[in-house]
Design a protein around this motif. Structure first.
Motif, mmCIF file in Angstrom:
data_model
loop_
_atom_site.group_PDB
_atom_site.id
_atom_site.type_symbol
_atom_site.label_atom_id
_atom_site.label_comp_id
_atom_site.label_asym_id
_atom_site.label_seq_id
_atom_site.Cartn_x
_atom_site.Cartn_y
_atom_site.Cartn_z
ATOM 1 N N GLN A 215 0.834 -1.199 0.000
ATOM 2 C CA GLN A 215 0.000 0.000 0.000
ATOM 3 C C GLN A 215 0.866 1.246 0.000
ATOM 4 O OE1 GLN A 215 -2.308 0.227 3.620
ATOM 5 N NE2 GLN A 215 -0.570 -0.318 4.919
ATOM 6 N N GLY A 216 0.214 2.403 -0.110
ATOM 7 C CA GLY A 216 0.903 3.680 0.010
ATOM 8 C C GLY A 216 2.069 3.844 -0.947
ATOM 9 N N ILE A 217 3.185 4.318 -0.433
ATOM 10 C CA ILE A 217 4.359 4.587 -1.260
ATOM 11 C C ILE A 217 4.853 3.311 -1.935
ATOM 12 C CG2 ILE A 217 6.789 5.285 -1.170
ATOM 13 C CD1 ILE A 217 5.961 7.251 1.093
ATOM 14 N N THR B 116 -0.520 9.784 2.899
ATOM 15 C CA THR B 116 -0.736 8.354 2.726
ATOM 16 C C THR B 116 -1.938 7.965 3.579
ATOM 17 O OG1 THR B 116 0.652 7.700 4.599
ATOM 18 C CG2 THR B 116 1.757 8.000 2.461
ATOM 19 N N ILE C 254 2.402 11.211 -2.584
ATOM 20 C CA ILE C 254 3.121 9.962 -2.841
ATOM 21 C C ILE C 254 3.951 10.074 -4.124
ATOM 22 C CG2 ILE C 254 2.797 7.548 -3.515
ATOM 23 C CD1 ILE C 254 0.531 7.388 -1.472
#
Length: 236
Positions: A15-17, A182, A205
């Motif tokens: 997930q996220g970055i 995020t 991001i």
């Protein structure tokens, strides 16, 4: 493209970055080995997912072993996995300490050893750490000694590895973010978190993926700690 198609390993990729980095490297036509504790199988034949806790050396060994078995080489490692625990110093617990060192430090150490060993075979490669600008600008409003201890160690290790492997075709860099939008930051916190940066807003991001891709293409850059932090490390 067979064996010559480059391969990137990305930790904390669910997930996220981390998930954005998988997409970014696929956009550069890299094959990707993506790992995280709860990562799901990919529908993309050029993305191999390996579920596991990066603090466990067995996970690191499995990621590199399965990546080489599937794709034949390792060209880039992005050490993105990490945890952030903000507490007053005297309130940190033994569990906090073990978790931070396990993921942020041990999680970096073993997989980087194994990835560099593969890179040495081809005489080229690139390792990138995601750290934090709090290492360079301690903030009394965000007490975070464990982040400074572990991520600061990664900054130092980045420079040491860059020099050790400079003549072997392997570059080592780091991206040092400020506070990035995020899923871990609820929308109602964005205004206050944004005000902690001289530019007055949080990062996206895409700011981090763009920085990593810049370093990927910057063949004359090694040992660099690239601050992507809205001016935080410059001062207040």
């Amino acid at each position: 493209m067979g064996i010559e198609q480059k391969v990137a390993v990305i930790t904390g990729a669910s997930q996220g970055i981390g998930a954005a980095l998988v997409k970014a490297y696929r956009g550069r036509n890299y094959r990707v080995v993506a790992t995280a504790r709860s990562i799901k199988p990919s529908n993309d034949d050029d993305v191999l997912t390996v579920a596991g806790d990066i603090a466990d050396w067995n996970t690191a060994e499995r990621v590199i072993r399965e990546g080489v078995a599937r794709f034949g080489r390792i060209d880039t490692l992005v050490n993105n996995a990490g945890i952030f625990i903000a507490k007053p110093f005297t309130q940190y617990t033994e569990a906090d300490y073990k978790a931070a060192l396990g993921i942020n430090t041990a999680g970096f150490f073993r997989i980087t050893q194994l990835a560099i060993a593969e890179m040495e075979k081809q005489g080229s490669g690139h390792v990138v750490q995601i750290t934090t600008s709090l290492v360079d600008h301690a903030n009394s409003n965000v007490p975070s000694v464990l982040a400074s201890l572990t991520k600061g160690g990664l900054n130092a290790a980045t420079k040491s590895l860059a020099i050790e492997y400079a003549k072997r075709g392997i570059r080592v860099n780091a991206v040092s973010p400020g506070i990035i939008k995020t899923p871990m930051h609820p929308a109602e916190t964005h205004a206050a978190l944004g005000a902690m940066h001289p530019v007055g807003h949080m990062g996206e991001i895409s700011d981090i993926t763009d920085a990593v891709l810049y370093l990927e293409s910057a063949g004359f850059v090694t040992g660099e700690i690239l601050h992507v932090d809205g001016g935080q490390s410059a001062g207040h």
